[in-house]
Scaffold this motif. Structure first.
Motif, mmCIF file in Angstrom:
data_model
loop_
_atom_site.group_PDB
_atom_site.id
_atom_site.type_symbol
_atom_site.label_atom_id
_atom_site.label_comp_id
_atom_site.label_asym_id
_atom_site.label_seq_id
_atom_site.Cartn_x
_atom_site.Cartn_y
_atom_site.Cartn_z
ATOM 1 N N ALA A 88 50.401 74.517 -28.411
ATOM 2 C CA ALA A 88 50.656 75.749 -29.146
ATOM 3 C C ALA A 88 51.059 76.830 -28.160
ATOM 4 O O ALA A 88 50.610 76.840 -27.017
ATOM 5 N N ILE A 89 51.914 77.723 -28.598
ATOM 6 C CA ILE A 89 52.321 78.849 -27.766
ATOM 7 C C ILE A 89 51.477 80.044 -28.149
ATOM 8 O O ILE A 89 51.434 80.440 -29.319
ATOM 9 N N SER A 90 50.809 80.623 -27.191
ATOM 10 C CA SER A 90 50.004 81.812 -27.436
ATOM 11 C C SER A 90 50.846 83.039 -27.112
ATOM 12 O O SER A 90 51.222 83.261 -25.968
ATOM 13 N N GLY A 91 51.170 83.809 -28.140
ATOM 14 C CA GLY A 91 52.005 84.987 -27.930
ATOM 15 C C GLY A 91 53.469 84.657 -28.108
ATOM 16 O O GLY A 91 53.846 83.776 -28.871
ATOM 17 N N ASN A 92 54.303 85.393 -27.388
ATOM 18 C CA ASN A 92 55.746 85.209 -27.522
ATOM 19 C C ASN A 92 56.210 83.937 -26.824
ATOM 20 O O ASN A 92 55.576 83.447 -25.898
ATOM 21 N N GLY A 93 57.361 83.441 -27.269
ATOM 22 C CA GLY A 93 57.954 82.278 -26.621
ATOM 23 C C GLY A 93 58.226 81.155 -27.589
ATOM 24 O O GLY A 93 57.703 81.132 -28.708
ATOM 25 N N MET A 94 59.035 80.222 -27.149
ATOM 26 C CA MET A 94 59.387 79.063 -27.957
ATOM 27 C C MET A 94 59.578 77.852 -27.053
ATOM 28 O O MET A 94 59.844 77.991 -25.855
ATOM 29 N N PHE A 95 59.440 76.681 -27.652
ATOM 30 C CA PHE A 95 59.772 75.455 -26.959
ATOM 31 C C PHE A 95 61.297 75.310 -26.940
ATOM 32 O O PHE A 95 61.962 75.553 -27.954
ATOM 33 N N VAL A 96 61.822 74.915 -25.784
ATOM 34 C CA VAL A 96 63.248 74.632 -25.681
ATOM 35 C C VAL A 96 63.438 73.141 -25.941
ATOM 36 O O VAL A 96 62.826 72.306 -25.264
ATOM 37 N N VAL A 97 64.251 72.820 -26.930
ATOM 38 C CA VAL A 97 64.412 71.424 -27.332
ATOM 39 C C VAL A 97 65.896 71.070 -27.434
ATOM 40 O O VAL A 97 66.760 71.947 -27.450
ATOM 41 N N SER A 98 66.176 69.776 -27.493
ATOM 42 C CA SER A 98 67.535 69.261 -27.634
ATOM 43 C C SER A 98 67.601 68.331 -28.824
ATOM 44 O O SER A 98 66.584 67.766 -29.257
ATOM 45 N N LYS A 99 68.808 68.141 -29.334
ATOM 46 C CA LYS A 99 69.057 67.233 -30.445
ATOM 47 C C LYS A 99 69.793 66.023 -29.919
ATOM 48 O O LYS A 99 70.810 66.144 -29.227
ATOM 49 N N ALA A 100 69.277 64.840 -30.212
ATOM 50 C CA ALA A 100 69.918 63.608 -29.758
ATOM 51 C C ALA A 100 71.139 63.311 -30.609
ATOM 52 O O ALA A 100 71.164 63.580 -31.816
ATOM 53 N N THR A 101 72.183 62.759 -29.961
ATOM 54 C CA THR A 101 73.403 62.387 -30.678
ATOM 55 C C THR A 101 73.586 60.879 -30.764
ATOM 56 O O THR A 101 74.501 60.404 -31.417
ATOM 57 N N GLY A 102 72.735 60.131 -30.088
ATOM 58 C CA GLY A 102 72.838 58.678 -30.119
ATOM 59 C C GLY A 102 72.562 58.083 -28.758
ATOM 60 O O GLY A 102 72.082 58.758 -27.846
ATOM 61 N N VAL A 103 72.877 56.814 -28.610
ATOM 62 C CA VAL A 103 72.648 56.087 -27.367
ATOM 63 C C VAL A 103 73.991 55.748 -26.742
ATOM 64 O O VAL A 103 74.893 55.241 -27.419
ATOM 65 N N GLY A 104 74.151 56.048 -25.448
ATOM 66 C CA GLY A 104 75.405 55.801 -24.752
ATOM 67 C C GLY A 104 75.569 54.351 -24.360
ATOM 68 O O GLY A 104 74.717 53.493 -24.631
ATOM 69 N N THR A 106 75.342 53.048 -21.525
ATOM 70 C CA THR A 106 74.372 52.613 -20.519
ATOM 71 C C THR A 106 72.981 52.429 -21.110
ATOM 72 O O THR A 106 72.045 52.088 -20.401
ATOM 73 N N GLY A 107 72.858 52.645 -22.422
ATOM 74 C CA GLY A 107 71.559 52.482 -23.065
ATOM 75 C C GLY A 107 70.681 53.702 -22.986
ATOM 76 O O GLY A 107 69.512 53.652 -23.390
ATOM 77 N N THR A 108 71.199 54.805 -22.450
ATOM 78 C CA THR A 108 70.429 56.037 -22.345
ATOM 79 C C THR A 108 70.722 56.949 -23.525
ATOM 80 O O THR A 108 71.810 56.919 -24.097
ATOM 81 N N THR A 109 69.751 57.770 -23.873
ATOM 82 C CA THR A 109 69.897 58.684 -24.994
ATOM 83 C C THR A 109 70.847 59.816 -24.627
ATOM 84 O O THR A 109 70.758 60.392 -23.531
ATOM 85 N N GLN A 110 71.756 60.132 -25.531
ATOM 86 C CA GLN A 110 72.704 61.227 -25.334
ATOM 87 C C GLN A 110 72.258 62.436 -26.164
ATOM 88 O O GLN A 110 71.684 62.287 -27.241
ATOM 89 N N PHE A 111 72.551 63.639 -25.644
ATOM 90 C CA PHE A 111 72.100 64.861 -26.308
ATOM 91 C C PHE A 111 73.259 65.823 -26.523
ATOM 92 O O PHE A 111 74.258 65.798 -25.785
ATOM 93 N N GLN A 112 73.111 66.695 -27.515
ATOM 94 C CA GLN A 112 74.089 67.753 -27.739
ATOM 95 C C GLN A 112 74.073 68.723 -26.566
ATOM 96 O O GLN A 112 73.045 68.924 -25.919
ATOM 97 N N ASP A 113 75.200 69.321 -26.313
ATOM 98 C CA ASP A 113 75.319 70.243 -25.184
ATOM 99 C C ASP A 113 74.921 71.654 -25.607
ATOM 100 O O ASP A 113 75.684 72.605 -25.485
ATOM 101 N N ARG A 114 73.745 71.773 -26.156
ATOM 102 C CA ARG A 114 73.233 73.080 -26.541
ATOM 103 C C ARG A 114 71.717 73.000 -26.629
ATOM 104 O O ARG A 114 71.145 71.922 -26.768
#
Length: 493
Positions: A88-104, A106-114
Motif C-alpha cells: 500500500a502507498i501511504s500518502g501521495n504516489g502511485m505504482f509505475v506499471v507496464s502493459k504487456a503486449t505479448g511474447v517475443g 526470444t520467449g521474453t515478455t514484450q511491453f508497451q512503450d509507455r
C-alpha cells in the motif's frame, strides 16, 4: 427558439443525471476492486448573458453538464493481506506499471512503450517471475547491477526469476581463542618466555562481493606477560591491510580475561567497564582505493568467552599458520614445515604470518598455479604492500604431497640487504607440504566473519520503510546481497 432552448436545457439535465447515475453504478460495481477510488459527480451550469464585447446571442438558454471527478491520487483505507507482495502507498504516489503486449521471438515478455500509474498494490509473481497486479499490469522498478550492486536509473518491469545470491560486504570479524598461557611465576618471566599465536585466515567480502582473507598475529610482550600486540594482515599477500595502522595493544587481567585495549599511539580504544564490548576497527583497501572498515570483536571486558588467556596449567590455542624465524647474524630466514594445502585442490594459496625484518613485515607467499599436476609458486613478499622481495620459484608436487627436485632456499633483498630464505623440506613423505586429503584438518581456532558465502532465492517482499521505488530496489538488493530475511508484508490499498 425559446421552446427548443427549453428542450435542450431539459435534455442536458437528464444527461447530467445519467452521468451521475453511471458514476454511482461504477462505484458500486467496483466497491471490492483493489485500489479503486470512488468517483464523484460535479454539476456545471452554463449561463448565457450579454457579456461586454460579446457577440453571443442573448437568447441561448441555460444548460447543465456533469463532470466526473476521479480521486485516484487520494489515500484509501488499507486492508490486511497475507501476501508479502501486497503493498500500500501511504500518502501521495502511485505504482509505475507496464502493459504487456505479448511474447517475443526470444520467449521474453514484450511491453508497451509507455508507463501507467495505479494504486492497486495487490501484486503476485507470475510463472515468468514478473510481479503483476490483479488488473494485469506489470510492476516497474529500478534494477540493481549484479556486478556492482549499484541502483540503476532506468525503469523496467521487475523480474525476480533470475535473482542470484550476492555476498554482503563484511562488517565484523570475531575471534574466540586462547591466545596464550599465564606464566607459572610472573617474577621469573623473561623475553625468552614470550609466546606468539597466529589465527587461520577468515574470508571477508568487499563491496563488490569479492572474497579476501584476513588473519591475526598475537605477540606477547617481552616484559609484561599480560600485554599482547595484535595485528591484522592481508592473508592474500596483496598488502590490502596496513599492519602498522591495524595494530593494537591488548592487556589481560590476571585471571586471563580482557582488561583494556590501546592503539599504536597509546590511546584507549573502547571502554574498560566490565561487560563492555571490545571491538577494534580493522581497515582494508580493496580495489580502486575503496576503504572498508570491519570491527574485530574480541569479546567483552572481564568476559570469560571470546579472546582470553589460559592459566599456567591450561592449554592455549595452537597457531594455525606458520611463521618465519630470523637469524640476524647470518641474514637468514627459515620457514618451518607446515601444510600449505591439499594435493587435490585448485586455486589455493598459503601465506606465513609476517615477521619484521629491518622494519619490513616479511612473509612467504605460496600460490597454486596448476591443479594437475599440483604446481605452486613461492616468493618472499612485503606483507604490508604485497611487493615482491625475491624472485618466484615454481614447484611441482606429487600426489603424496612431496615435491620433485624442489629448491631448498631462495634469495631475497629486504631494505637493501641480501637475505637467504630457507624453504621447508618438501621431499619427506612423512610430513608433506600438501596433504592428499581433499581438505585440511579443521581449524581449532575461531576467527570468523559475518560473511555469508552462499545463499538461495526463497521469496520476494517489499520493505516497510522509505519510498516505494527505493523499497523495490532495496528488496532486490537484499536478495542479491545477503541471505534471505523474513518478509515484511504490507497491506493492500
Amino acid at each position: 427558439m425559446s421552446v427548443f432552448n427549453a428542450l435542450t436545457t431539459a435534455v442536458s439535465g437528464i444527461n447530467a443525471q445519467s452521468t451521475a447515475f453511471t458514476n454511482l453504478s461504477n462505484n458500486i460495481a467496483n466497491s471490492q476492486t483493489v485500489g479503486y477510488k470512488a468517483n464523484t459527480t460535479s454539476f456545471q451550469n452554463f449561463v448565457a448573458g450579454s457579456l461586454i464585447g460579446s457577440t453571443a446571442s442573448a437568447d441561448i438558454s441555460d444548460s447543465v453538464s456533469a463532470v466526473t471527478v476521479q480521486h485516484v491520487d487520494q489515500q484509501g483505507t488499507p486492508t490486511s493481506s497475507s501476501s508479502s507482495l501486497s503493498a500500500a502507498i501511504s500518502g501521495n504516489g502511485m505504482f509505475v506499471v507496464s502493459k504487456a503486449t505479448g511474447v517475443g521471438n526470444t520467449g521474453t515478455t514484450q511491453f508497451q512503450d509507455r508507463d501507467y500509474f495505479t494504486r492497486n498494490g495487490e501484486f503476485s509473481q507470475n510463472n515468468l517471475g514478473y510481479l503483476v497486479n490483479t488488473s494485469g499490469y506489470y510492476l516497474n522498478g529500478y534494477m540493481v547491477d549484479p556486478s556492482t550492486g549499484q541502483l540503476g536509473t532506468t525503469l523496467s518491469a521487475i523480474n525476480v526469476s533470475n535473482v542470484t545470491y550476492r555476498q554482503p560486504q563484511t562488517s565484523t570479524i570475531s575471534l574466540t581463542a586462547t591466545v596464550g598461557t599465564m606464566p607459572a611465576d610472573t617474577s621469573k618471566y623473561t623475553a625468552a618466555d614470550a609466546q606468539t599465536y597466529t589465527t587461520a585466515p577468515t574470508t571477508v567480502y568487499d563491496a563488490n562481493a569479492t572474497a579476501h582473507h584476513v588473519a591475526l598475529t598475537w605477540n606477547q610482550s617481552t616484559t609484561n606477560p599480560l600485554v599482547w600486540t595484535v595485528s591484522a594482515y592481508d592473508a592474500d599477500g596483496t598488502g590490502a591491510i596496513d599492519q602498522a595502522a591495524n595494530t593494537y595493544n591488548v592487556t589481560f587481567n590476571s585471571n586471563g580475561t580482557l582488561a583494556s585495549v590501546t592503539d599504536s599511539t597509546g590511546a584507549s580504544v573502547g571502554s574498560t567497564t566490565s561487560g563492555s564490548a571490545v571491538k577494534l576497527p580493522i581497515t582494508a583497501t580493496y580495489g580502486s582505493n575503496s576503504t572498508q572498515t570491519m570491527d574485530l570483536s574480541l569479546g567483552t571486558i572481564g568476559g570469560t568467552s571470546g579472546t582470553i588467556m589460559a592459566s599456567s596449567t591450561g592449554t592455549a590455542s595452537k597457531s594455525a599458520v606458520g611463521s618465519l624465524t630470523l637469524d640476524a647474524t647470518t641474514s637468514t630466514l627459515t620457514q618451518g614445515s607446515a601444510q600449505i594445502g591439499t594435493s587435490t585442490g585448485s586455486n589455493q594459496s598459503y601465506m606465513t604470518s609476517p615477521v619484521t625484518v629491518s622494519g619490513v613485515p616479511v612473509s612467504m607467499l605460496w600460490s597454486q598455479t596448476s591443479a594437475s599436476p599440483p604446481t605452486w609458486n613461492v616468493s618472499a613478499i612485503d606483507s604490508s604492500t604485497g611487493a615482491a622481495l625475491s624472485a618466484t620459484s615454481s614447484i611441482t608436487f606429487n600426489a603424496d604431497g612431496t615435491a620433485n627436485a624442489p629448491p631448498t632456499s631462495i634469495a631475497a633483498t629486504i631494505n637493501g640487504t641480501a637475505y637467504t630464505v630457507n624453504l621447508p623440506t618438501m621431499t619427506n613423505a612423512a610430513s608433506p607440504l600438501l596433504t592428499p586429503s581433499s581438505t585440511l584438518g579443521t581449524d581449532t581456532t575461531a576467527l570468523t566473519s559475518d560473511a555469508v558465502s552462499a545463499g538461495s532465492y526463497e521469496a520476494f517482499s517489499f520493505s516497510a520503510t522509505a519510498r516505494l521505488r527505493r523499497n523495490l530496489a532495496t528488496a532486490l538488493r537484499s536478495l542479491s546481497a545477503r541471505s534471505p530475511s523474513p518478509t515484511l508484508p504490507m497491506s493492500t490499498d
